[in-house]
Design an enzyme around this catalytic site. Sequence first.
Site, short mmCIF file in Angstrom:
data_model
loop_
_atom_site.label_atom_id
_atom_site.label_comp_id
_atom_site.label_asym_id
_atom_site.label_seq_id
_atom_site.Cartn_x
_atom_site.Cartn_y
_atom_site.Cartn_z
N HIS A 116 -1.21 -4.30 4.28
CA HIS A 116 -0.27 -3.81 3.27
C HIS A 116 -1.05 -3.52 2.00
O HIS A 116 -1.58 -4.43 1.37
CB HIS A 116 0.81 -4.86 3.02
CG HIS A 116 1.86 -4.41 2.06
ND1 HIS A 116 2.85 -3.53 2.40
CD2 HIS A 116 2.07 -4.71 0.75
CE1 HIS A 116 3.64 -3.32 1.36
NE2 HIS A 116 3.18 -4.02 0.34
N ASP A 156 -0.49 -2.05 -1.58
CA ASP A 156 0.43 -1.53 -2.59
C ASP A 156 -0.21 -0.29 -3.21
O ASP A 156 -1.32 -0.35 -3.76
CB ASP A 156 0.69 -2.58 -3.65
CG ASP A 156 1.67 -3.65 -3.17
OD1 ASP A 156 2.60 -3.30 -2.43
OD2 ASP A 156 1.50 -4.82 -3.53
N ASP A 193 8.31 -4.57 2.06
CA ASP A 193 8.22 -5.22 0.76
C ASP A 193 9.14 -4.62 -0.29
O ASP A 193 9.03 -4.94 -1.46
CB ASP A 193 6.76 -5.15 0.27
CG ASP A 193 6.47 -6.12 -0.85
OD1 ASP A 193 7.13 -7.18 -0.91
OD2 ASP A 193 5.59 -5.84 -1.68
N HIS A 234 7.30 1.14 -4.35
CA HIS A 234 8.18 -0.01 -4.63
C HIS A 234 7.65 -0.99 -5.67
O HIS A 234 8.30 -2.03 -5.91
CB HIS A 234 8.51 -0.75 -3.33
CG HIS A 234 7.35 -1.45 -2.69
ND1 HIS A 234 6.78 -0.98 -1.53
CD2 HIS A 234 6.66 -2.56 -3.02
CE1 HIS A 234 5.79 -1.79 -1.18
NE2 HIS A 234 5.70 -2.76 -2.07
#
Length: 1147
Positions: free
Chosen positions: A285, A287, A397, A610
């Site tokens: 993951h 970001d 997330d 997000h």
Amino acid sequence: MSCSHGHATNSYPELNYSAGAKWIKNLTKDRLGTFNGGHYSDVNLSSVLFTHRVDNSENIKLKVWSAPGLTKPTFEEAMKQKFRSAKKTNHWWKVTVTIPGYWAQYERVQFEFDPGCEAMIYSTDGTPLQGITGGFGGDRRVEYIIPPEARAAGIHEFIIESSCNGMFGVPWNGDTIAPPDMNRFFSLASADLVVPNMDAWALLWDFQTLQELVDTLPGNTPLQNNALTTANEIMNVFHKGDPSAVRQGRKLAEEVFGEGWEAKGADIYNDGPKKSNIWGIGHCHIDTAWLWPYRVTQQKVARSWSTQVDLMERYPEHRFTCSSAQQYKWLEELYPALFDRVHEKVISGQFHPVGGAWVEHDGNMPSGEALVRQFLFGQRYFESRFGKRCETAWLPDSFGLTGALPQLIRGAGLTYFFTQKLSCNVFPHSTFNWVGIDGTQVLCHMTPVDTYTAQATVGDVNKGLTNHKNLESSDTALLVFGNGDGGGGPLAKMLENLRRIRATTNTHRELPPVNMGHSVDEFFEDLEKSTDEGKKLPNWHGELYLEFHRGTYTSHGSIKKGNRHSEILLRDLEHIATLASLYKFHNKDYIYPKAEIDESWEKVLLNQFHDVLPGSAIGMVYDDAEKLYAEVKQDGEALLEEAFGILFPGSVRLTPKTKLKSLGSSAKIVAYNTTPFTRWDVVKIPLYGASAGLKSQVLQASDDSKAGYAIMQSPAGSAGCLHTPSNALHAHLKPVSVYTNGSDHFVLRNGSVQLTISQGRISSLIDVKLDRELIPEGSTGGLVIFQDRPNYWDAWDVEIHHLETAEPLAFTNVSVVSQGPLHASVRAQVKYGQSTIDVTISLDATTATVKDNSRSLFNFDAIVDWHQRHEFLKFELPLNIHNDNATYETQFGYVQRPTHKNTTWDIAKFEVCGHKYADLSEFGYGVAILSESKYGFACQGNVMRISLLRAATAPDAEQDQGEHHFSWAVLPHVGHFLESDVPMAAYLFNSPLRVRCLPSGVSDIVSSLKSPFVVEGARNVFLETIKRGENDSFDAPADFETEGNKSTTTVVLRLYEAFGGHATAHLRIGNHVSVTKAFITNLLEDEEDELNIVRAEDNGGSTLKLTFRAFEVKTVKLVLGALPKTSTKKERRTSWVKVDQTQMFSF
């Protein structure tokens, strides 16, 4: 004395003088922690992990170039610089290692590079080889394996780029979410050539798995005790100076893992149980921005993904999944050689694109059309690069998920959905059918491991079953493992651990079996099959509301405004550009600017990540995001001007600075209405240089006579013009006025509504027609401020206890700005702390919409100079209305949420997300708050609130500090929400009327710009989007009028049902748009069902019949072309009656 009865001699001794073998289990268990590292590292297993280590200049030569400032140069740029000799420092490194000849006997030689931060290894031709993560955390990865051919040559050259940021940025005080320390320095801890003792490392991995078995499994189970006794015996036989002790320890481990297990390698997963409860999938993951800016993410992607490609070569069972088309595109543009390696692994089935979206977007605030574009852009990218689309949507997330998503996921060609964030709630399901607001379902899995960054431990595998919420209907779980958030992904030790866990479960039953070598899609396909296509699963209806991070609906107000305004600008641009490309009244060379529009969309979609749109990133991220929004605004408005130049030749945009005199004495003011609703607007016109004819249309002049107010009437999707004063016009209007006692009492009023400000607060709101007071006696509305000190997650959270600290703020310095009769307004000010809040409250003589019995709205325009810290500004309105639920707009519909506190789930919704409106209604009446850029709302009991500004200090120390411009409105309405015009009014409130000035001598073009697409017969169906088709050619102007032309010209329309009911609508298409075929498509514009086109006689256009279920989104593709010529000979059977089809559909 002994006695023999002829039995065989028993080996069990008769005498026993020993103390016995009873242990103290907890002490033995505690002992395991001393076998690696720590106080005994000089004599325990750590002491033998490396056979050789050198760091001298004879074997290692380093040269360095340090990039200036915060720049992130490419490999090519860096290689052009002058490198200097160095021992240990930062940034770009040229490394030459000379490998001692006698090291050829060893299994592996590594270069260990620990800069304390992130770094990347390149080949000398610029191909990224793997990432480096310095430091001593669980994500440590500092080894680079020297290739066999380089070992044979005895010398190896490579490049290292070290970036001065940790995996989670550079927080100034060590707290992860603290603002970054821009003066942080990192130290190069090692740049060594080493020979690892691979047997010792393997024993270390054996021992760690055994220790995890001991810690995870319940006491007094055979496997737990076996693991403990085995680990204890390994410690007993180990001696630092005895190489055979390591091999002996490894042999002991086979008592748990099985004899010869390691030789099977990846085939270990083919042994044992055929059914596996746990499906392992590597993941990283990353970001797209958070505690680091976009440019650092680009490096993180290359570091993380190159490492995974390397691991795939060593571990054939390793499958890696990653989402976000944007990250793939960055890799393609910035690291093309690595992209080629990733492409190979995608084709071979080892590297799995997932998600189908442009980024892992926020699940609450993007508009419905923006969510469509997330999937449209993502799926088209994946298909164009890898030859296939994604099947599984992936948002692990995001901070809550709109109930509109299931329909959009399925419409984008995806069937499955993975998420995880709601594990923060007490959520009742792990695997379920998620049913959206329209009834569409998607098969959803929320991993019971409760993380998307699992470490592939025994505890993780075990939790996949023991924490599963609905084992009665499904007993499989996805183990998503690998370091994440800041990237990294799986480590070799994780893959080694999983092999050992599988080996254990091949002969033991105390743990669920784990499998590897499969994709996320295969996991869901198995899930679909085992649950009888979801029939055995529970359902969850509506939104997936996260009971945390509610402050993100408000944090960083300028980003929320940039998002909303950009979405609407691009909607209008596509609409106008589509018409310009079709009409060609004045310029036949215009080409729809598809590439430029797509580029702007990609910027907007990127900023919907997000942690960006929610306002939970560091300040550097918002510097970048604001720049992107500014580019979208500049480019979008320029493209809009170009398209308007086609539709309104010679026209200019009307602004307060427009010089009407230069346009000639007969200049006209016109407008284009991009909404699907007829609208009446009060427009402000500069009077300097205005012609007498134009001045005659002005119904009210400003106090300084520099500007005037006039009425613009614009049909849906069409051009409009100013109304000339007449009795009919005056009968339609509701003249406004302002009353004041000169100091602290002000009344804004028209024949529809009335608002009173008394002693700085809104003391009265009246429906004049009904003579109904809407504010309860003794209550007041207005601005209110709260303490805002969340328990930890500053920019993310607002806690329920903030509601206990309300402090009403009073308007001061109230003055009349405009007295009517067309437009009336008062200006008020609030000074609080270090901040100044200026609010202009206005009322027009028009109603919010043209719906019968519509009421006027009160507009609040705020300019705020904001300098508070940890305080929350809201606007509130107590209402004499009761309902257990309030209504909030969501994507392509609405959602209702409780106004009471019956349960903890109800209480949790004390702050919620809404888009353009929030409404509280009862039978017969309601009041809505409309928003043009805010997303945070609340309705507690009878008090409605809209959240305006926060002031968090982490991770951005300067969040929301400075000047803000935003608006909201209060709209009373007759009838319940379902009978009201609230959605239409909110749509208009957010949609600027595009007002133009036509120079003298221009022919009447207003009448020719009638909407070519009108929805009739269903007021609950909204036409949201008008655009050109994705698969059209944009190399030349559209040509759909020439017979035999082979190029395709299509128009795509997106419509949705907005009120939650069925509808039968007729889409009327103007006679100037020749439609040869029409299709219902999915969101990706794949044709599904062909529609019947009903053509009116005498070239009167055509009509399509469309049926809708509640909240259904429909995409219609119109294929344009020259219609076949019909025979001029008319035959009519006398038994038939001629029907005028244009009147059939005139509702």
